[in-house]
Scaffold this motif. Structure first.
Motif, PDB file in Angstrom:
ATOM      1  N   VAL A   1       0.832  -1.209   0.000  1.00  0.00           N
ATOM      2  CA  VAL A   1       0.000   0.000   0.000  1.00  0.00           C
ATOM      3  C   VAL A   1       0.865   1.258   0.000  1.00  0.00           C
ATOM      4  N   PRO A   2       1.775   1.419  -0.973  1.00  0.00           N
ATOM      5  CA  PRO A   2       2.670   2.572  -0.960  1.00  0.00           C
ATOM      6  C   PRO A   2       1.944   3.903  -1.070  1.00  0.00           C
ATOM      7  N   GLU A   3       0.756   3.897  -1.659  1.00  0.00           N
ATOM      8  CA  GLU A   3       0.000   5.139  -1.782  1.00  0.00           C
ATOM      9  C   GLU A   3      -0.579   5.596  -0.446  1.00  0.00           C
ATOM     10  N   ILE A   4      -0.634   4.668   0.539  1.00  0.00           N
ATOM     11  CA  ILE A   4      -1.117   5.019   1.878  1.00  0.00           C
ATOM     12  C   ILE A   4       0.057   5.221   2.826  1.00  0.00           C
ATOM     13  N   ALA A   5       0.934   4.227   2.904  1.00  0.00           N
ATOM     14  CA  ALA A   5       2.135   4.307   3.748  1.00  0.00           C
ATOM     15  C   ALA A   5       3.158   3.324   3.212  1.00  0.00           C
ATOM     16  N   ALA A   6       4.350   3.790   2.977  1.00  0.00           N
ATOM     17  CA  ALA A   6       5.384   2.935   2.402  1.00  0.00           C
ATOM     18  C   ALA A   6       5.944   1.957   3.418  1.00  0.00           C
TER      19      ALA A   6
END
Length: 341
Positions: A28-33
């Motif tokens: 979920v890099p768009e939320i938290a890497a």
């Protein structure tokens, strides 16, 4: 919600959301890497992560993948703060009784806690490299929590709202090095090498009714060299719950998001002064040192050896239906060959 950190060649790995049954995962890099990034911004990202978790459990994602515990780092591969308590005072009492020392009454009222090294945690399926069997190699099965930002002086009744995640711990200990270190009056260092955490960290609601009173009311299973070594219940005989441990840690300092606090070795009294190993019909133990203490009290000397190179330890917690909650810590102790090998 269940979260893990996949190995990706960086120090902090990449955050993945894991399905409830531990079969699927999605980055979920768009939320938290990273896990730390999520904890730093928990109030902003929690609902977004839950949306992904629900979709993952319902098979609604097209970019998910099979979850592989062998690809996991500890949920926080490194942390700003790692403090380990000794909440099961039965364990402490046995230590002192085995060496003929009285138990100070204050130990039942004020938690023991040390601050451990948090810069190089070992992955849950990685070997444990150590320099010598003479160091008295031992595992310690524990439960741990991860907090958000905790203000200095927080009271126990307000501490639980700061507990964001739970996980399991193998707090590797070198028993042969402990006496000399403590004799110096300055605490653990060499005797506490890198710790290990379960593949998955879970939010408290994932535990359902098993999370009550700031304790996890489920057995912690330790399987040593393929044989069940212990399954004491983590909710029983826990003198200080996690609320109290958070309060203790924050007495004179604030705790930053990503602080890990361990319970100490899970230990049950078992209704007897001498405990009971699994083959004797008891729930056994979460470390070798405890059975050695029982042997010393009962027989005058210990007979169970500490770990040797090649020995394996698996630490896991199952729900009421027999499903793994956190995944398994599953490791082998190996000879460290040195930095230039």
């Amino acid at each position: 919600m269940k979260l893990a950190t996949y190995r990706d060649g960086t120090r902090d790995g990449k955050l993945v959301v894991v399905s409830r049954d531990l079969t699927r995962a999605v980055a979920v890099p768009e939320i938290a890497a990273t896990m730390q990034s999520a904890l730093d911004r928990w109030n902003d990202v929690e609902s977004k992560l839950k949306e992904v978790y629900i979709a993952l459990n319902n098979g609604k994602l097209s970019d998910d993948m099979a979850f592989d515990e062998s690809q996991c780092e500890s949920p926080l591969p490194r942390a700003y703060h790692w403090a380990d308590g000794s909440a099961y005072v039965n364990h402490v009492e046995l230590v002192r009784k085995a060496r003929g020392a009285e138990m100070p009454p204050s130990f039942w009222e004020d938690p023991l806690m040390y601050q451990g090294g948090s810069d190089t945690f070992i992955g849950p399926r990685q070997d444990i490299p150590l320099g010598s069997e003479d160091w008295g190699i031992d595992f310690e099965g524990e439960v741990a929590i991860i907090t958000d930002d905790v203000p200095m002086g927080v009271q126990a009744e307000n501490a639980r709202k700061h507990i964001r995640l739970l996980m399991l711990v193998n707090d590797v200990s070198l028993r042969g090095l402990i006496p000399n270190e403590l004799a110096k009056g300055f605490g653990f260092y060499h005797s506490k090498p890198s710790s290990v955490f379960s593949p998955v960290a879970v939010t408290p609601d994932e535990l359902g009714e098993s999370w009550q009173g700031g304790k996890v009311h489920l057995p912690l299973r330790s399987t040593y060299n393929g044989e069940l070594f212990g399954y004491p219940n983590a909710g029983e005989d826990m003198t200080f719950n996690f609320d109290r441990l958070v309060q203790h840690a924050a007495t004179t300092r604030a705790l930053c998001a990503g602080t890990i606090i361990g319970s100490g070795t899970v230990s049950n009294k078992q209704g007897t002064d001498h405990g009971s190993a699994v083959p004797e019909g008891g729930v056994g133990y979460s470390c070798i040192a405890e059975i050695r203490m029982i042997e010393t009290i009962r027989d005058g000397k210990p007979s169970t050896p500490f770990m040797k190179f090649g020995d394996t330890i698996r630490i896991e917690m199952l729900d009421g239906e027999g499903q793994s909650i956190f995944g398994a810590i599953d490791q082998k102790v190996v000879k460290y060959s040195g930095p230039d090998a």
